[in-house]
Write a protein that holds these residues in place. Sequence first.
Motif, mmCIF file in Angstrom:
data_model
loop_
_atom_site.group_PDB
_atom_site.id
_atom_site.type_symbol
_atom_site.label_atom_id
_atom_site.label_comp_id
_atom_site.label_asym_id
_atom_site.label_seq_id
_atom_site.Cartn_x
_atom_site.Cartn_y
_atom_site.Cartn_z
ATOM 1 N N LEU B 330 0.826 -1.214 0.000
ATOM 2 C CA LEU B 330 0.000 0.000 0.000
ATOM 3 C C LEU B 330 0.863 1.267 0.000
ATOM 4 O O LEU B 330 0.667 2.123 -0.871
ATOM 5 N N PRO B 331 1.807 1.426 0.943
ATOM 6 C CA PRO B 331 2.613 2.649 0.876
ATOM 7 C C PRO B 331 3.434 2.738 -0.418
ATOM 8 O O PRO B 331 3.708 3.848 -0.890
ATOM 9 N N ILE B 332 3.799 1.579 -0.966
ATOM 10 C CA ILE B 332 4.531 1.632 -2.234
ATOM 11 C C ILE B 332 3.602 2.135 -3.342
ATOM 12 O O ILE B 332 3.966 3.005 -4.133
ATOM 13 N N ALA B 333 2.367 1.595 -3.373
ATOM 14 C CA ALA B 333 1.427 1.994 -4.422
ATOM 15 C C ALA B 333 1.116 3.483 -4.344
ATOM 16 O O ALA B 333 0.895 4.134 -5.364
ATOM 17 N N PHE B 334 1.090 4.012 -3.115
ATOM 18 C CA PHE B 334 0.788 5.440 -2.969
ATOM 19 C C PHE B 334 2.052 6.281 -2.864
ATOM 20 O O PHE B 334 1.993 7.435 -2.454
ATOM 21 N N GLU B 335 3.201 5.641 -3.185
ATOM 22 C CA GLU B 335 4.488 6.327 -3.286
ATOM 23 C C GLU B 335 4.834 7.101 -2.016
ATOM 24 O O GLU B 335 5.039 8.315 -2.042
ATOM 25 N N ARG B 336 4.846 6.398 -0.940
ATOM 26 C CA ARG B 336 5.309 6.989 0.322
ATOM 27 C C ARG B 336 6.555 6.205 0.760
ATOM 28 O O ARG B 336 6.446 5.253 1.533
ATOM 29 N N PRO B 337 7.724 6.552 0.221
ATOM 30 C CA PRO B 337 8.910 5.723 0.483
ATOM 31 C C PRO B 337 9.253 5.612 1.975
ATOM 32 O O PRO B 337 9.610 4.551 2.463
ATOM 33 N N TRP B 338 9.125 6.698 2.711
ATOM 34 C CA TRP B 338 9.517 6.639 4.135
ATOM 35 C C TRP B 338 8.543 5.798 4.952
ATOM 36 O O TRP B 338 8.951 5.075 5.866
ATOM 37 N N LEU B 339 7.278 5.923 4.557
ATOM 38 C CA LEU B 339 6.284 5.097 5.247
ATOM 39 C C LEU B 339 6.556 3.611 4.961
ATOM 40 O O LEU B 339 6.497 2.764 5.858
ATOM 41 N N ALA B 340 6.899 3.333 3.697
ATOM 42 C CA ALA B 340 7.214 1.951 3.330
ATOM 43 C C ALA B 340 8.421 1.449 4.117
ATOM 44 O O ALA B 340 8.432 0.315 4.638
ATOM 45 N N LEU B 341 9.401 2.304 4.229
ATOM 46 C CA LEU B 341 10.599 1.915 4.984
ATOM 47 C C LEU B 341 10.256 1.686 6.464
ATOM 48 O O LEU B 341 10.736 0.734 7.088
ATOM 49 N N LEU B 342 9.397 2.552 7.013
ATOM 50 C CA LEU B 342 8.993 2.403 8.419
ATOM 51 C C LEU B 342 8.257 1.070 8.615
ATOM 52 O O LEU B 342 8.514 0.337 9.575
ATOM 53 N N VAL B 343 7.357 0.760 7.658
ATOM 54 C CA VAL B 343 6.630 -0.502 7.761
ATOM 55 C C VAL B 343 7.612 -1.673 7.668
ATOM 56 O O VAL B 343 7.503 -2.657 8.414
ATOM 57 N N PHE B 344 8.579 -1.547 6.760
ATOM 58 C CA PHE B 344 9.582 -2.610 6.635
ATOM 59 C C PHE B 344 10.308 -2.821 7.963
ATOM 60 O O PHE B 344 10.494 -3.946 8.434
ATOM 61 N N ILE B 345 10.685 -1.697 8.593
ATOM 62 C CA ILE B 345 11.377 -1.816 9.890
ATOM 63 C C ILE B 345 10.448 -2.434 10.934
ATOM 64 O O ILE B 345 10.856 -3.261 11.743
ATOM 65 N N GLY B 346 9.180 -2.031 10.881
ATOM 66 C CA GLY B 346 8.199 -2.625 11.809
ATOM 67 C C GLY B 346 8.123 -4.120 11.628
ATOM 68 O O GLY B 346 8.163 -4.893 12.602
ATOM 69 N N GLY B 347 8.043 -4.552 10.358
ATOM 70 C CA GLY B 347 7.991 -5.992 10.075
ATOM 71 C C GLY B 347 9.266 -6.678 10.513
ATOM 72 O O GLY B 347 9.241 -7.790 11.065
ATOM 73 N N LEU B 348 10.373 -5.989 10.274
ATOM 74 C CA LEU B 348 11.666 -6.547 10.693
ATOM 75 C C LEU B 348 11.692 -6.723 12.216
ATOM 76 O O LEU B 348 12.141 -7.756 12.745
ATOM 77 N N SER B 349 11.174 -5.723 12.925
ATOM 78 C CA SER B 349 11.103 -5.810 14.392
ATOM 79 C C SER B 349 10.311 -7.037 14.818
ATOM 80 O O SER B 349 10.749 -7.824 15.667
ATOM 81 N N ALA B 350 9.133 -7.150 14.198
ATOM 82 C CA ALA B 350 8.255 -8.248 14.589
ATOM 83 C C ALA B 350 8.936 -9.587 14.348
ATOM 84 O O ALA B 350 8.913 -10.475 15.209
ATOM 85 N N ALA B 351 9.578 -9.722 13.182
ATOM 86 C CA ALA B 351 10.186 -11.004 12.841
ATOM 87 C C ALA B 351 11.434 -11.270 13.677
ATOM 88 O O ALA B 351 11.602 -12.363 14.236
ATOM 89 N N THR B 352 12.311 -10.274 13.784
ATOM 90 C CA THR B 352 13.550 -10.528 14.525
ATOM 91 C C THR B 352 13.264 -10.786 15.997
ATOM 92 O O THR B 352 13.874 -11.648 16.612
ATOM 93 N N GLY B 353 12.344 -10.009 16.548
ATOM 94 C CA GLY B 353 12.017 -10.205 17.956
ATOM 95 C C GLY B 353 11.594 -11.636 18.206
ATOM 96 O O GLY B 353 12.113 -12.327 19.112
ATOM 97 N N MET B 354 10.680 -12.125 17.364
ATOM 98 C CA MET B 354 10.214 -13.504 17.519
ATOM 99 C C MET B 354 11.375 -14.473 17.358
ATOM 100 O O MET B 354 11.570 -15.367 18.176
ATOM 101 N N VAL B 355 12.158 -14.285 16.269
ATOM 102 C CA VAL B 355 13.214 -15.260 15.979
ATOM 103 C C VAL B 355 14.232 -15.308 17.122
ATOM 104 O O VAL B 355 14.619 -16.387 17.577
ATOM 105 N N ILE B 356 14.619 -14.147 17.599
ATOM 106 C CA ILE B 356 15.655 -14.120 18.639
ATOM 107 C C ILE B 356 15.160 -14.822 19.911
ATOM 108 O O ILE B 356 15.827 -15.719 20.444
ATOM 109 N N VAL B 357 13.986 -14.424 20.379
ATOM 110 C CA VAL B 357 13.512 -14.998 21.642
ATOM 111 C C VAL B 357 13.203 -16.485 21.486
ATOM 112 O O VAL B 357 13.563 -17.308 22.329
ATOM 113 N N GLU B 358 12.548 -16.819 20.371
ATOM 114 C CA GLU B 358 12.192 -18.222 20.166
ATOM 115 C C GLU B 358 13.455 -19.079 20.073
ATOM 116 O O GLU B 358 13.523 -20.183 20.631
ATOM 117 N N THR B 359 14.447 -18.563 19.369
ATOM 118 C CA THR B 359 15.676 -19.342 19.200
ATOM 119 C C THR B 359 16.408 -19.514 20.528
ATOM 120 O O THR B 359 16.924 -20.597 20.826
#
Lengths: 66, 913
Positions: B330-359
């Motif tokens: 969605l942010p890519i389609a509406f050309e909001r690069p910073w928002l897209a980057l923020l969402v990417f970081i959010g997703g990265l947070s969610a995934a890394t947090g899970m992976v680190i603790v679970e591991t």
Amino acid sequence: MPRSTLFRQRLLTLFLIALLLLFSPLALRPESWEDWLGLPPLFLYLYGVWAGVIALAAWIAIRGRD
Amino acid sequence: MIPGALIIAVSFTYLGLLFAIAHWADRRADHGRSVIARPTIYALSLAVYCTAWTFYGSVGRAAENGIGFLPIYLGPTLIALLWGSLLLKMVRVGKAERITSIADFIASRYGKSQLLGGLVTVIAVVGVVPYIALQLKAIAWSFEILRHYPEVRMPEPTALPLWHDSAFIIALLLAAFTILFGTRQLDVSERHEGLVAAIAFESIVKLIAFLALGLFVTWGLLGLDGPELTDASRDPRLTERLAPLLAPSLSPVQDWFAISFLAALAVMLLPRQFQVAVVENSDERQIRRAIWLFPLYLFLINLFVIPIALAGLLTFPDGSVDADTFMLTLPIAFERPWLALLVFIGGLSAATGMVIVETIALSTMVSNDLVLPVLMRFWRRRQPPAELGRLLLAVRRAAIVLVLILGYLYYRLAGEAYALIGIGLISFVAVAQFAPAVIGGLYWRGGTRDGALAGLVAGFLVWVYTLLLPSFAKSGWLPPAFMESGPGGLDWLAPLALFGLTGWNEITHGLFWSLTANVGAFLLVSSWRAPNAIEAAQARLFVDALRYPRRASTALWRGRADIRELMTLAERFLGVARTRDAFVRYARSRDTDSPEALPADAETVGFAETLLSGAIGSASARLMVASVTQEEPLGLDEVLDILDEASQIRAYSHQLEQKSRALEAATAELRAANERLQELDRLKDDFMSSVTHELRTPLASIRAFSEILHDDPRIDLAQRRRFLGILVSETERLSRLVNQVLDLAKIESGHADWRNECLSLQEVIDQAVAVTGQLVKEREIQVRLDLPSEPALVWADRDRLVQVLENLIANAVKFAPPQTGCLEIGLVRLGTAWRVTVADNGPGIPEEALELIFEKFRQSLVGDAKPSGTGLGLPISRQIVEHLGGRIWAENRPEKGANLCFELPAHTPDTQD
């Protein structure tokens, strides 16, 4: 520990109320309600109950602290 | 265009920031100002529950079937309301036993069983590794999508070589990161303060990212300043796709219920959730805030799911874009690069947090509950290395790498297959298999190790059969026919319709059957035998965790131990300094100067075992401690005796009852004694009045005759002599009375003189008859003696015995009628005693007075007039006879009159001292 028992008891009551509102035939009723501002009433109902339960839990937890 | 290098740079900066936070938190903790002690941080760290599956997947689920994502968060909200008891119990036990993982928790509950810990570890690894794969995929995909900005392009299934596959590199990076986070120091203790702080930070980041996109999209939906969205009403096909969102429905209701229930269990039983909620908990008071703050977090992160799903469906109406990627596309389609980057970081947070603790959680379980037991078997034959701590750390690091490589391999193999996409809830069902053992173990004492093993095995097998294998079949790894019918064409064994149960969602179906098998096997096998000693002990510790808040798990050990050996053992795992430190602190708590001076008792051994548990888990710690001590097994009864406070209380109450009964008896005795005292008091009063009365009569006549003699000097001599004779006899009577009173008092107080000798009763009787001869003659009474010829020898004081007989004869004479009166004095031998009977033919003695006549001044009330005498004769006689070892009593004769009898032990010359 009468105070913490009271705290647990209040939360248990809230748990049962939430169970009733979300996981009983009561939860099916909003499906037939009319739209409100074009929003599906079931979502409004579920989010509303959810927010209400959290608010009450917070109230119980904070009030019981004094 | 967002260059790949920028994305990588931002990602690394973000991960670096995380590491800095962790480092800072660890430093603060070292200085005693723990940042994770704040309850808000604890609640935020629990939000590791929200993984990339939540971050990207909620929108996907909502776009697909409307309401379906909500139960995954409503269930945890509801169960959180019960944490005041449920989680508090787990945390309290976790602290007391220094639990390191959920495998350790279950193993500890059922008698510190290594086998059980190993089984839980295997289930957790099998169930959760695909879930880790899902996180790797989310990171790799989000990177690929973002890299093509501003083009919206779904990543192609890659056939890249390993070293060009971003997911593999991510896996390795995360492994390195996890090693740095989770096993940074050589300290293998179970808590990771820095990690928790970083996880809490990640929770904030992913929430901000989600809310930012949600607000942006909602603004657009409301027609405010935001993205321009298509009007759905113009396109009937679109209306159809939007139906689940615009006209949502709870049906089928069983799914709604089952998935909520499943999520409620998963939020406590997933290894990572257990890690942050129980193992990393630093203060049980934090739970109170988590009860509402964690649900609030879930609420907020789900607030905009529906608007985003709606916007995604409106923006990409042709269905070419995967709904799981709407967050990013969605942010890519509406050309909001910073928002897209923020969402990417959010997703990265969610995934890394899970992976680190679970591991970290899984690696702890693998090293403590799988590898270490194997090593310990190996060490039985060969000497273990001296520095076990270092070895353990290496094992743990290897386990981290292994878990992540496994995750990557699964991702690589499964690719786009259903086996990866659908794994979230399938994983949940796998960990839900721990529920009967954990929750049952917290509230039911009867569970045994075998029961828990059976339940876990049964539930796990059913899970594999109804959920894992079908997911493989859907991925094309197994023939689809497998799902249609069971093995051998048995339809009722079809994996998705077990026992003909059709029409249910596969998750609901699998959850129902696996938990049914699990609970059934757990209950059945547990009922097979009673818990043994250690199971009963642990059961009490877990079930009564809230009842005895400060009670440690000690005193359940008996045997011989050596403090130095215990310390050496601990040093090998924890290092010299930490061991020393822990033991010194413990010694201080027991008022001992140095650890070496500690008594090698159950409490100390328990302390050492708990200390080791924090590093290697309870089951291994128990075996390790057992290897350096000589433990004598305790029987179940002994354990129960020690533990069962209830039985102690019962014993106390029993004692109390006994005491109260004794008190009642004593009170009754006292009351009787009091009555007796009152009676005696009354008797004393009577005695006094009798004595004074007895004294007054002779005194009055003495006074009267003295006055006559004094006043009238002309009285003739004969008269004078008569009067003087009366005076003398009255004086004699007076002095007799006084003597008797004194005599009685003397005998009663034990001060009387006794001149005992060997006597013949015949002599005594003759003497008494002679003394009383005058009296008998006066009343013209016949006396008959009936004495045996052999001498009746007794050991007694002659004068006193004569006195007794005198009294008896005088008494008999008194009651025998004058002239016709007849006295019989008999003497017979009865066994070892001589019995003397003085019989008269008087009126007899009333039945109730037979005993009373031996009391002082209780003169028989027979007849009309008050009988003469002092009323002290018989009481004195009784005192004398009893003093001489005999007994005296009165009885009525069958014909007429009364017998006064006494018995004295016969004396034979050789019984004399």
